[in-house]
Motif scaffolding. Structure first.
Motif, short mmCIF file in Angstrom:
data_model
loop_
_atom_site.label_atom_id
_atom_site.label_comp_id
_atom_site.label_asym_id
_atom_site.label_seq_id
_atom_site.Cartn_x
_atom_site.Cartn_y
_atom_site.Cartn_z
N UNK A 136 79.98 1.58 -18.27
CA UNK A 136 80.28 2.81 -17.90
C UNK A 136 79.76 3.49 -18.32
N UNK A 137 78.59 3.52 -18.75
CA UNK A 137 77.59 4.25 -19.09
C UNK A 137 76.80 4.29 -18.58
N UNK A 138 76.65 3.08 -17.96
CA UNK A 138 75.44 2.97 -15.89
C UNK A 138 76.78 3.85 -15.25
N UNK A 139 77.64 3.90 -15.03
CA UNK A 139 78.03 4.79 -13.81
C UNK A 139 77.68 6.01 -14.05
N UNK A 140 77.53 6.75 -15.11
CA UNK A 140 77.41 8.06 -15.39
C UNK A 140 75.99 8.48 -15.51
N UNK A 141 75.18 7.21 -15.58
CA UNK A 141 73.49 7.67 -16.15
C UNK A 141 72.82 7.74 -14.72
N UNK A 142 73.66 6.15 -13.37
CA UNK A 142 72.69 6.59 -12.35
C UNK A 142 73.09 8.04 -11.04
N UNK A 143 74.01 7.64 -10.94
CA UNK A 143 74.23 9.55 -10.49
C UNK A 143 72.66 10.42 -10.73
N UNK A 144 73.48 10.88 -12.08
CA UNK A 144 72.37 11.70 -12.91
C UNK A 144 71.00 11.34 -11.98
N UNK A 161 65.87 -4.48 -19.74
CA UNK A 161 65.06 -4.96 -20.71
C UNK A 161 65.97 -6.57 -20.96
N UNK A 162 65.95 -7.22 -20.30
CA UNK A 162 66.29 -8.34 -20.50
C UNK A 162 67.42 -8.57 -18.53
N UNK A 163 68.08 -10.22 -19.24
CA UNK A 163 68.46 -10.56 -17.88
C UNK A 163 69.70 -9.63 -17.79
N UNK A 164 70.65 -9.99 -18.60
CA UNK A 164 72.09 -9.10 -18.98
C UNK A 164 72.12 -7.61 -18.48
N UNK A 165 71.21 -7.12 -19.26
CA UNK A 165 71.51 -5.20 -18.85
C UNK A 165 70.93 -4.84 -17.54
N UNK A 166 69.87 -6.16 -16.82
CA UNK A 166 69.41 -5.91 -15.60
C UNK A 166 70.95 -5.78 -14.83
N UNK A 167 71.34 -7.08 -15.02
CA UNK A 167 72.35 -7.72 -14.13
C UNK A 167 73.11 -6.18 -14.21
N UNK A 168 73.98 -6.43 -15.52
CA UNK A 168 74.15 -5.04 -15.20
C UNK A 168 74.03 -3.57 -14.79
N UNK A 169 73.26 -3.41 -14.83
CA UNK A 169 72.21 -2.02 -13.69
C UNK A 169 72.16 -2.18 -12.98
N UNK A 170 72.07 -3.40 -12.08
CA UNK A 170 72.05 -3.60 -10.72
C UNK A 170 72.94 -3.94 -10.25
N UNK A 171 73.57 -4.20 -10.35
CA UNK A 171 75.91 -3.77 -10.60
C UNK A 171 76.28 -2.53 -10.04
N UNK A 172 75.42 -1.96 -11.10
CA UNK A 172 76.44 -0.62 -11.04
C UNK A 172 75.28 0.33 -9.92
N UNK A 173 74.66 -0.42 -9.61
CA UNK A 173 73.24 0.55 -9.08
C UNK A 173 73.70 0.10 -7.19
N UNK A 174 74.45 -0.71 -6.50
CA UNK A 174 75.30 -1.51 -5.42
C UNK A 174 76.13 -0.40 -5.62
N UNK A 175 77.02 -0.46 -6.61
CA UNK A 175 78.29 0.32 -6.33
C UNK A 175 77.87 1.31 -6.04
N UNK A 176 77.20 1.82 -6.29
CA UNK A 176 77.21 3.57 -6.47
C UNK A 176 76.31 3.87 -4.87
N UNK A 177 75.74 2.64 -4.96
CA UNK A 177 74.99 2.34 -3.38
C UNK A 177 75.57 2.62 -1.65
#
Length: 353
Positions: A136-144, A161-177
């Protein structure tokens, strides 16, 4: 005016990336957690040394006394909150950092011929209170971040930092893009090439080759400037340099080495020693690729590739048993044999096996 900036998501260590400015998350009392304490000279978590008396009504503060000529601007962010806090708080802090940091970079570097590059971690997901709400935080942060990059014409690196956070960030970015369609800015040929390379990487059929331009992104010299800088370090005068200027760099290096054999390697090492990989190093290291090859001497890719839980075997050399990726260094590495002069090239096949 530079064109609208870009947002990059990568896996790495935000404290070690070559950028113009980065955001260090703290709490209201300027407390720095264990993950970031080394960046402010602390051996263990604690308050920032010589921290300001207060936040002065602001959410981010620039620290002059912790900056240096070879370091990016360091900004503190009043980030830490309890787990039930409004997630928009973190987006506001990121946007304030981007606005103020990009303005300062342009003021301090008026001749900058590119967009400022700013880096920040996924704020709030460490000890910032929102570890269990990272999606949820990444969904708020990335559009900003996308909005701020366009508004302030700067490039942003969101460093997980780390594979789990990276995967979560990439997933959130794909939804946004999926809605933003940022790849439409590329020509059809480039988009097709990108799709092809991505498919090869996912299937394990891509090998990445890194040349001198990769190091240049971190401020390291290309071949000819490297030879010239080494000569100057060794006290070789301009007339002597001018007499060999038209030669192949390998032959230039051979002549310079013969002028000062004792100091040659140390001078090369001094020119190629750096502690901050470029964003490009981190982006390449984050690819789902197992095989890398380079002609570079520096160790910046190794630093970027070994962040958090990742390992990399460097060849020639002993390979860690748990490493699933390897880097072949064709011309040697700092601290070992280098292939730089003409003689080095002629003997490389027998020494680097």
């Amino acid at each position: 005016m530079h064109p609208a900036g870009h947002v990059y998501v990568t896996n790495g260590d935000v404290t070690r990336i070559a950028c113009d400015a980065w955001l260090l998350p703290t709490a209201r009392d300027f407390w720095v957690t264990a993950a970031f304490c080394h960046a402010v000279g602390l051996r263990r978590e604690g308050p920032v040394p010589d921290a300001p008396y207060s936040w002065q009504g602001q959410g981010v503060l620039h620290l002059d006394h912790l900056n240096g000529p070879d370091r990016p601007d360091l900004w503190l962010g009043d980030v830490g909150r309890h787990s039930g806090s409004d997630l928009a708080h973190y987006a506001r802090r990121a946007k304030e950092f981007i606005e103020r940091a990009s303005a300062r970079v342009r003021t301090e570097q008026p001749n900058l011929d590119r967009a400022p590059l700013l880096a920040l971690p996924v704020i709030g997901t460490g000890d910032g209170g929102q570890r269990s709400r990272r999606g949820d935080l990444l969904a708020e942060l990335l559009p900003a971040l996308y909005e701020a990059a366009e508004q302030h014409h700067c490039d942003l690196a969101l460093v997980a930092y780390g594979s789990m956070m990276y995967a979560a960030a990439q997933s959130a970015r794909r939804r946004l893009e999926a809605n933003l369609q940022p790849w439409n800015a590329l020509s059809p040929d480039l988009r097709e090439t990108g799709v092809t390379l991505a498919a090869l990487a996912r299937s394990g059929d891509l090998v990445v080759f890194l040349g001198a331009g990769t190091g240049a992104a971190a401020g390291l010299p290309m071949w000819r400037p490297l030879v010239r800088n080494v000569a100057k370090r060794l006290g070789i005068d301009d007339d002597a340099l001018a007499s060999i200027e038209g030669l192949d760099p390998r032959d230039q290096a051979t002549i310079i080495q013969r002028m000062n054999p004792a100091g040659f390697i140390d001078a090369v090492h001094a020119e190629l020693t750096s502690e901050r990989p470029a964003l490009l190093h981190y982006l390449l290291a984050a690819l789902p690729v197992r095989e890398f090859v380079t002609t570079n001497f520096d160790t910046l890719f190794e630093v970027a590739a070994c962040t958090a839980d990742r390992q990399l075997a460097v060849l020639p050399g002993p390979a860690p048993s748990s490493a699933e990726r390897w880097l072949l260094k064709l011309h040697g590495t700092i601290g070992s044999d280098l292939v730089l002069t003409r003689d080095d090239y002629l003997g490389a096949s027998s020494r680097h096996v």
